[in-house]
Each structure stands twice: as C-alpha cells, then as structure tokens.
Design an enzyme around this catalytic site. Structure first.
Site, PDB file in Angstrom:
ATOM      1  N   TYR A 156       0.854  -1.194   0.000  1.00  0.00           N
ATOM      2  CA  TYR A 156       0.000   0.000   0.000  1.00  0.00           C
ATOM      3  C   TYR A 156       0.888   1.242   0.000  1.00  0.00           C
ATOM      4  CZ  TYR A 156      -3.091   3.561   2.068  1.00  0.00           C
ATOM      5  OH  TYR A 156      -3.786   4.712   2.340  1.00  0.00           O
ATOM      6  N   ILE A 189      -6.446   8.047  10.164  1.00  0.00           N
ATOM      7  CA  ILE A 189      -7.736   8.727  10.227  1.00  0.00           C
ATOM      8  C   ILE A 189      -8.842   7.724  10.565  1.00  0.00           C
ATOM      9  CG2 ILE A 189      -9.328  10.250   8.967  1.00  0.00           C
ATOM     10  CD1 ILE A 189      -6.444  11.359   9.212  1.00  0.00           C
TER      11      ILE A 189
HETATM   12  P1  NAI Z   1     -12.726   4.573   2.780  1.00  0.00           P
HETATM   13  O1  NAI Z   1     -12.551   3.146   2.415  1.00  0.00           O
HETATM   14  O2  NAI Z   1     -13.531   4.902   3.985  1.00  0.00           O
HETATM   15  O3  NAI Z   1     -13.301   5.398   1.540  1.00  0.00           O
HETATM   16  C1  NAI Z   1     -12.756   5.247   0.259  1.00  0.00           C
HETATM   17  C2  NAI Z   1     -13.827   5.487  -0.750  1.00  0.00           C
HETATM   18  O4  NAI Z   1     -13.284   5.248  -2.048  1.00  0.00           O
HETATM   19  C3  NAI Z   1     -15.004   4.540  -0.572  1.00  0.00           C
HETATM   20  O5  NAI Z   1     -16.208   5.266  -0.696  1.00  0.00           O
HETATM   21  C4  NAI Z   1     -14.823   3.577  -1.721  1.00  0.00           C
HETATM   22  O6  NAI Z   1     -16.036   3.022  -2.175  1.00  0.00           O
HETATM   23  C5  NAI Z   1     -14.193   4.457  -2.779  1.00  0.00           C
HETATM   24  N1  NAI Z   1     -13.510   3.676  -3.786  1.00  0.00           N
HETATM   25  C6  NAI Z   1     -12.733   2.587  -3.591  1.00  0.00           C
HETATM   26  N2  NAI Z   1     -12.337   2.099  -4.772  1.00  0.00           N
HETATM   27  C7  NAI Z   1     -12.861   2.902  -5.712  1.00  0.00           C
HETATM   28  C8  NAI Z   1     -12.825   2.885  -7.137  1.00  0.00           C
HETATM   29  N3  NAI Z   1     -12.173   1.939  -7.794  1.00  0.00           N
HETATM   30  N4  NAI Z   1     -13.485   3.858  -7.806  1.00  0.00           N
HETATM   31  C9  NAI Z   1     -14.172   4.808  -7.148  1.00  0.00           C
HETATM   32  N5  NAI Z   1     -14.262   4.861  -5.809  1.00  0.00           N
HETATM   33  C10 NAI Z   1     -13.610   3.908  -5.104  1.00  0.00           C
HETATM   34  O7  NAI Z   1     -11.261   5.173   2.885  1.00  0.00           O
HETATM   35  P2  NAI Z   1     -10.681   6.495   3.551  1.00  0.00           P
HETATM   36  O8  NAI Z   1     -10.018   6.091   4.799  1.00  0.00           O
HETATM   37  O9  NAI Z   1     -11.675   7.581   3.548  1.00  0.00           O
HETATM   38  O10 NAI Z   1      -9.531   6.805   2.483  1.00  0.00           O
HETATM   39  C11 NAI Z   1      -9.614   7.782   1.467  1.00  0.00           C
HETATM   40  C12 NAI Z   1      -8.241   7.938   0.862  1.00  0.00           C
HETATM   41  O11 NAI Z   1      -7.331   8.338   1.878  1.00  0.00           O
HETATM   42  C13 NAI Z   1      -7.686   6.672   0.250  1.00  0.00           C
HETATM   43  O12 NAI Z   1      -6.958   6.974  -0.908  1.00  0.00           O
HETATM   44  C14 NAI Z   1      -6.753   6.165   1.342  1.00  0.00           C
HETATM   45  O13 NAI Z   1      -5.752   5.331   0.822  1.00  0.00           O
HETATM   46  C15 NAI Z   1      -6.217   7.461   1.876  1.00  0.00           C
HETATM   47  N6  NAI Z   1      -5.668   7.402   3.225  1.00  0.00           N
HETATM   48  C16 NAI Z   1      -6.446   7.038   4.294  1.00  0.00           C
HETATM   49  C17 NAI Z   1      -5.899   7.020   5.561  1.00  0.00           C
HETATM   50  C18 NAI Z   1      -6.685   6.634   6.777  1.00  0.00           C
HETATM   51  O14 NAI Z   1      -6.092   6.528   7.855  1.00  0.00           O
HETATM   52  N7  NAI Z   1      -7.995   6.410   6.665  1.00  0.00           N
HETATM   53  C19 NAI Z   1      -4.490   7.377   5.797  1.00  0.00           C
HETATM   54  C20 NAI Z   1      -3.780   7.756   4.619  1.00  0.00           C
HETATM   55  C21 NAI Z   1      -4.361   7.777   3.387  1.00  0.00           C
END
Ligand code: NAI
Length: 258
Positions: A156, A189
């Site tokens: 990742y 987060i």
């Molecule tokens: P989450 O899983 O709660 O939300 C991610 C969203 O992206 C979901 O609504 C999902 O359906 C959507 N998604 C996934 N694959 C997709 C695709 N192929 N096409 C369109 N939409 C898609 O994740 P979160 O935690 O809100 O993460 C958001 C971003 O932040 C991600 O890129 C994650 O890698 C990044 N991130 C999150 C951290 C955390 O601690 N939660 C830390 C660092 C980065």
C-alpha cells in the site's frame, strides 16, 4: 475565480475522507460530483446533504480503475454541473499484506485503483482545464509513502509513494497551463478503511496506540484532511504546486527515528 464558479470531482466521495472533502468543498460554494465505485445510495445521501444545505451536487458511479468509465463520468459532470475545475483523487483501497501473505490479484487491483485511477482521472480533466488555463488537482497519498511502517502496509505504501512522485511530475507537466497538482498525506484517520483493517483487532487499543505516536495525542478525523484538501483546492492557492502536505497530528514514528 470564485468558489461559486468551481466544479469539483471527488473520487470515492461517498464516505470517509472523500465524503468530508465533498461536504466542505460544497460548503465553500463549489458544485460537487460525488463519485463512487458501486454504492450509489451512499453517494446519493451525500448529494442530498449538500442540496439540503443549499449546494449543487450529483452522484456518479464510476470505477476509477476503468478509464472509459472515468471519461464518461467527466462528460456527465460537464453536462450536469459545468466543466470541472477541481479534481480530488481520493479513491483508494488497501490490501494489507506482507511478502509472505500477499495475493497477486488483490495487489494488482490495489495498483489499478490507487495509481491508475489517479492517472485516468487526471487525464480526463486536463484537456478542459488546459483550455481554460485553470485547475486544481489534489491527490490523496499517505504518510505510509514517506516512512511510517505499520505492519502489513508495504505494498500500500509503495502505491502511495507512486502517487507522490506522480504528483510532482504531473505538476511539472501541467503548471505551464495554470493547473496546480498537490497531494495531502494523511496520518491515521478514523474511517471505514482503517476500521476494516482492524477487523478482529481491538479498535480502541489501536486508536490509543496510534494516538500516542502523534504529537497531538489523537488520531485524525476525516474533516482534518478535508480542510487541507480545500486549502490546496482554493482559488488563492495558485502558487502552491508539486507539494505534499503532511496532515498527521505530528507523527513521531517515521522510519529512521530513534
Ligand atoms: P474509505 O474506504 O472509507 O473510503 C474510500 C472510498 O473510495 C469509498 O467510498 C470507496 O467506495 C471508494 N472507492 C474505492 N475504490 C474505488 C474505485 N475503484 N473507484 C471509485 N471509488 C472507489 O477510505 P478512507 O479512509 O476515507 O480513504 C480515502 C483515501 O485516503 C484513500 O486513498 C486512502 O488510501 C487514503 N488514506 C487514508 C488514511 C486513513 O487513515 N484512513 C491514511 C492515509 C491515506
């Protein structure tokens, strides 16, 4: 250009960080496309929240890994809200695995979403942004890409490191056309993603452990990241480009720290 002239696309905007960003950009005055891969109902709920507050929004289903679907999404947004001026490449997934345990199929899928998704969406908006000589692109990478070392995060982290270098390189390519490209690197987060990664684990214990690694002694909330995204997406941020803004509460456990 005023906030009320902006049209923003937030990929993965139905929940977590993306949802918070969609709500905040709408609050600032932008019309927002809430993108989701599958769960249209969740994206539509965000749209209703924006509309209830007096904003404009649409929900569009498109898998960012699918270039054709992304191109069709941009056409639909342009027809329904106007030409996109802001792109938030937030959609991402995490395959928690080590060299011993990784699944090649899931690894390939993570790469297609986390890396190819950013490329597809950037390519799809850049023509219109170039024509108008204005654009704000904000990529969501991770502090994993720059050195934290949670177990199971290596692949990742590599996908997010790729997003970080693409941010700098795309900024170089698009800067002459008035388009900024920046990234936000969130720390830990509270979202469905981080909870899902701890299935079977004691969430409260994980939260305490990670809070202790941050100078601010708490984990982050989606709004903490949305604020940084909105800052980089602002019309006034036109001389900030090729940057990664770390928003992690002051994490102290980077590789190399004693
Ligand atoms: P989450 O899983 O709660 O939300 C991610 C969203 O992206 C979901 O609504 C999902 O359906 C959507 N998604 C996934 N694959 C997709 C695709 N192929 N096409 C369109 N939409 C898609 O994740 P979160 O935690 O809100 O993460 C958001 C971003 O932040 C991600 O890129 C994650 O890698 C990044 N991130 C999150 C951290 C955390 O601690 N939660 C830390 C660092 C980065």
């Amino acid at each position: 250009m005023a906030w009320t002239d902006q049209v923003a696309i937030v990929t993965g905007g139905a929940r977590g960080i993306g949802r918070a960003a969609a709500l905040l950009l709408a609050e600032r005055g932008a019309a927002v496309c809430v993108n989701c891969a599958a769960r249209r109902d969740a994206a539509e709920a965000v749209v209703r929240e924006i509309e209830a507050a007096g904003g404009r929004a649409v929900a569009i289903v498109a898998d960012v890994a699918d270039n054709k679907a992304v191109v069709a999404m941009i056409e639909a947004v342009t027809a329904q809200l106007g030409p996109p001026t802001i792109l938030v490449n937030n959609a991402g997934i995490s395959h928690q695995a080590t060299l011993d345990t990784y699944d090649p199929e899931r690894l390939a899928r993570m790469r297609r979403v986390n890396v190819d998704g950013v490329i597809h969406a950037t390519r799809a908006v850049m023509g219109g942004m170039r024509a108008r000589r204005y654009g704000r692109i904000v990529n969501v990478t991770s502090i994993a890409a720059i050195g934290t070392a949670l177990a199971g995060n290596a692949f990742y982290a590599a996908s997010k490191a790729e997003v970080a270098i693409l941010t700098r390189r795309f900024a170089m390519e698009l800067g002459p056309d008035g388009i900024t490209v920046n990234a936000v690197a969130p720390g830990f987060i509270r979202t469905d993603m981080t909870r899902a990664n701890r299935a079977g684990d004691d969430w409260a214990a994980a939260e305490r452990r990670l809070a202790e690694r941050a100078m601010m002694r708490r984990i982050g909330e989606p709004q903490d990241i949305a604020h940084a995204i909105a800052f980089l997406a602002a019309p006034e941020s036109g001389w900030i480009t090729a940057q990664t803004l770390v928003v992690d509460g002051g994490r102290m456990d980077y590789i190399g720290h004693a």
